[in-house]
Design a protein around this motif. Structure first.
Motif, PDB file in Angstrom:
ATOM      1  N   LEU A   1      27.310  21.948  31.492  1.00 53.75           N
ATOM      2  CA  LEU A   1      27.573  20.561  31.418  1.00 53.75           C
ATOM      3  C   LEU A   1      26.983  19.748  32.708  1.00 53.75           C
ATOM      4  O   LEU A   1      26.196  18.707  32.414  1.00 53.75           O
ATOM      5  CB  LEU A   1      29.051  20.101  31.194  1.00 53.75           C
ATOM      6  N   GLY A   2      27.145  20.119  33.842  1.00 57.65           N
ATOM      7  CA  GLY A   2      26.750  19.615  34.993  1.00 57.65           C
ATOM      8  C   GLY A   2      25.278  19.699  35.058  1.00 57.65           C
ATOM      9  O   GLY A   2      24.564  18.658  35.570  1.00 57.65           O
ATOM     10  N   SER A   3      24.654  20.631  34.767  1.00 56.94           N
ATOM     11  CA  SER A   3      23.322  20.798  34.774  1.00 56.94           C
ATOM     12  C   SER A   3      22.451  19.775  33.588  1.00 56.94           C
ATOM     13  O   SER A   3      21.549  19.242  34.128  1.00 56.94           O
ATOM     14  CB  SER A   3      22.631  22.141  34.131  1.00 56.94           C
ATOM     15  N   LEU A   4      23.184  19.751  32.523  1.00 56.09           N
ATOM     16  CA  LEU A   4      22.661  18.923  31.495  1.00 56.09           C
ATOM     17  C   LEU A   4      22.612  17.426  31.863  1.00 56.09           C
ATOM     18  O   LEU A   4      21.739  16.671  31.849  1.00 56.09           O
ATOM     19  CB  LEU A   4      23.554  19.195  30.099  1.00 56.09           C
ATOM     20  N   ILE A   5      23.829  17.017  32.573  1.00 59.56           N
ATOM     21  CA  ILE A   5      24.017  15.686  32.775  1.00 59.56           C
ATOM     22  C   ILE A   5      23.044  15.167  33.965  1.00 59.56           C
ATOM     23  O   ILE A   5      22.251  14.355  33.609  1.00 59.56           O
ATOM     24  CB  ILE A   5      25.655  15.292  33.244  1.00 59.56           C
ATOM     25  N   VAL A   6      22.873  16.078  34.944  1.00 59.53           N
ATOM     26  CA  VAL A   6      22.027  15.837  36.013  1.00 59.53           C
ATOM     27  C   VAL A   6      20.469  16.034  35.596  1.00 59.53           C
ATOM     28  O   VAL A   6      19.876  14.959  35.835  1.00 59.53           O
ATOM     29  CB  VAL A   6      22.412  16.506  37.329  1.00 59.53           C
ATOM     30  N   ALA A   7      20.417  16.884  34.920  1.00 54.87           N
ATOM     31  CA  ALA A   7      18.836  16.932  34.207  1.00 54.87           C
ATOM     32  C   ALA A   7      18.379  15.849  33.273  1.00 54.87           C
ATOM     33  O   ALA A   7      17.388  15.318  33.327  1.00 54.87           O
ATOM     34  CB  ALA A   7      18.771  18.458  33.695  1.00 54.87           C
ATOM     35  N   THR A   8      19.466  15.263  32.604  1.00 58.17           N
ATOM     36  CA  THR A   8      19.062  14.269  31.661  1.00 58.17           C
ATOM     37  C   THR A   8      18.675  13.017  32.450  1.00 58.17           C
ATOM     38  O   THR A   8      17.714  12.358  32.171  1.00 58.17           O
ATOM     39  CB  THR A   8      20.392  14.065  30.807  1.00 58.17           C
ATOM     40  N   PHE A   9      19.496  12.588  33.419  1.00 58.27           N
ATOM     41  CA  PHE A   9      19.176  11.526  34.166  1.00 58.27           C
ATOM     42  C   PHE A   9      17.856  11.541  35.201  1.00 58.27           C
ATOM     43  O   PHE A   9      16.832  10.613  35.186  1.00 58.27           O
ATOM     44  CB  PHE A   9      20.270  10.990  35.157  1.00 58.27           C
ATOM     45  N   ALA A  10      17.698  12.779  35.574  1.00 59.84           N
ATOM     46  CA  ALA A  10      16.554  13.013  36.305  1.00 59.84           C
ATOM     47  C   ALA A  10      15.252  12.994  35.390  1.00 59.84           C
ATOM     48  O   ALA A  10      13.947  12.426  35.881  1.00 59.84           O
ATOM     49  CB  ALA A  10      16.634  14.385  37.152  1.00 59.84           C
ATOM     50  N   ALA A  11      15.257  13.787  34.462  1.00 61.26           N
ATOM     51  CA  ALA A  11      14.002  14.009  33.506  1.00 61.26           C
ATOM     52  C   ALA A  11      13.877  12.516  32.899  1.00 61.26           C
ATOM     53  O   ALA A  11      12.555  12.315  32.738  1.00 61.26           O
ATOM     54  CB  ALA A  11      14.288  14.823  32.199  1.00 61.26           C
ATOM     55  N   TYR A  12      14.737  11.809  32.446  1.00 58.67           N
ATOM     56  CA  TYR A  12      14.601  10.626  31.734  1.00 58.67           C
ATOM     57  C   TYR A  12      13.748   9.455  32.817  1.00 58.67           C
ATOM     58  O   TYR A  12      12.686   9.031  32.658  1.00 58.67           O
ATOM     59  CB  TYR A  12      15.870   9.577  31.422  1.00 58.67           C
ATOM     60  N   SER A  13      14.494   9.585  34.113  1.00 62.89           N
ATOM     61  CA  SER A  13      13.593   8.654  35.385  1.00 62.89           C
ATOM     62  C   SER A  13      12.379   9.175  35.597  1.00 62.89           C
ATOM     63  O   SER A  13      11.352   8.310  35.577  1.00 62.89           O
ATOM     64  CB  SER A  13      14.399   8.852  36.532  1.00 62.89           C
ATOM     65  N   PHE A  14      11.829  10.608  35.421  1.00 66.37           N
ATOM     66  CA  PHE A  14      10.571  11.066  35.785  1.00 66.37           C
ATOM     67  C   PHE A  14       9.524  11.002  34.418  1.00 66.37           C
ATOM     68  O   PHE A  14       8.284  10.576  34.734  1.00 66.37           O
ATOM     69  CB  PHE A  14      10.709  12.474  35.888  1.00 66.37           C
TER      70      PHE A  14
END
Length: 276
Positions: A82-95
């Motif tokens: 869950l932690g990886s998914l939340i952080v990765a979602t925001f980061a990937a969307y930004s990139f």
């Protein structure tokens, strides 16, 4: 005609060999778990036995220590995913959808983190968590697992977001939606296969880890992989039926998740392979 039949025969034989290579270890693990301890080292080994027993599974269900290891694995794996998914979602969307200075360089820097062998950071992380009082806590395991899964999770999700047209982003802004609303209400539903792939990858990574769970978890927060070794492995004697039974039960959650989410997992992994 003969050449075509020969090719088909060769492909069929190759597939049979590959399937056997993948299935045989699982079969042998289940067979060993059902074999009485005194017959494990029987030679020549029998592929089918008439005196199979479920004693190993009965002992497994009565083993409170092992059940505690399983509880630790579930907690750590789910929260890490869950932690990886939340952080990765925001980061990937930004990139993927925002344009800012140093975007590509920062993305390459994050991916470079995937190249660092995890064992090299073990001592540094141990000293860091020890100074923070986090040794033998769920937080130490969750933070370390999430950290190592994030680079690939971000890369996978970015590839998926790249395939979603930017026109949807502009349409959402015209309708007055905020960036957060656009991401959660438009992009995330469309990126469900990618989210499943990332979540499953992070879950499996945390579920299977050995060295960090052994070093940072201690006796109280140890997960199943090191717990199985310490419970059933020994210098002079190993309880192979019990170890195989526990290993099979340990593999079941991952197998079940993959069976139900296989379609989304493969679609998420192959996102970005072909540009539209």
């Amino acid at each position: 005609m003969r050449s075509s039949l020969a090719n088909q025969f060769g492909v069929a034989v190759s597939l049979i060999v590959l399937v056997g290579f993948a299935v045989f270890p699982m079969y042998w693990m289940i067979k060993t778990s059902l074999t009485p301890l005194e017959d494990v080292f029987e030679f020549p080994p029998r592929f089918f036995s008439s005196d199979w027993t479920i004693d190993a599974y009965s002992r497994l269900m009565d083993n409170a220590t092992l059940l505690n290891f399983m509880k630790n694995s579930l907690i750590v794996s789910v929260l890490s995913a869950l932690g990886s998914l939340i952080v990765a979602t925001f980061a990937a969307y930004s990139f993927s959808k925002f344009r800012f200075s140093g975007r590509n360089s920062l993305m390459y820097l994050i991916l470079a983190g995937q190249m660092i062998p995890e064992v090299l950071l073990l001592v540094a992380l141990y000293l860091l968590f020890d100074s923070l009082g986090l040794i033998e806590t769920y937080a130490a395991l969750i933070l370390s697992f999430a950290t190592f899964t994030l680079p690939l999770c971000i890369f996978m999700l970015k590839s998926y977001f790249d395939n979603i047209p930017d026109d949807l982003l502009e349409a959402g802004r015209i309708d007055g939606a905020s960036n957060f609303q656009i991401m959660t209400q438009i992009f995330l539903p469309l990126a469900r296969p990618g989210l499943v792939a990332v979540g499953l990858f992070a879950f499996i990574r945390a579920w299977n880890d050995f060295i960090y769970a052994l070093t940072l978890g201690g006796q109280t927060r140890m997960t199943l992989p090191p717990g199985l070794v310490l419970q059933f492995g020994g210098e002079f004697r190993s309880l192979w039926p019990d170890l195989m039974a526990a290993s099979f039960v340990t593999a079941l959650p991952v197998m079940i998740c993959f069976m139900f989410l296989q379609k989304h997992f493969i679609e998420g992994l192959t996102a970005g392979a072909v540009k539209g």
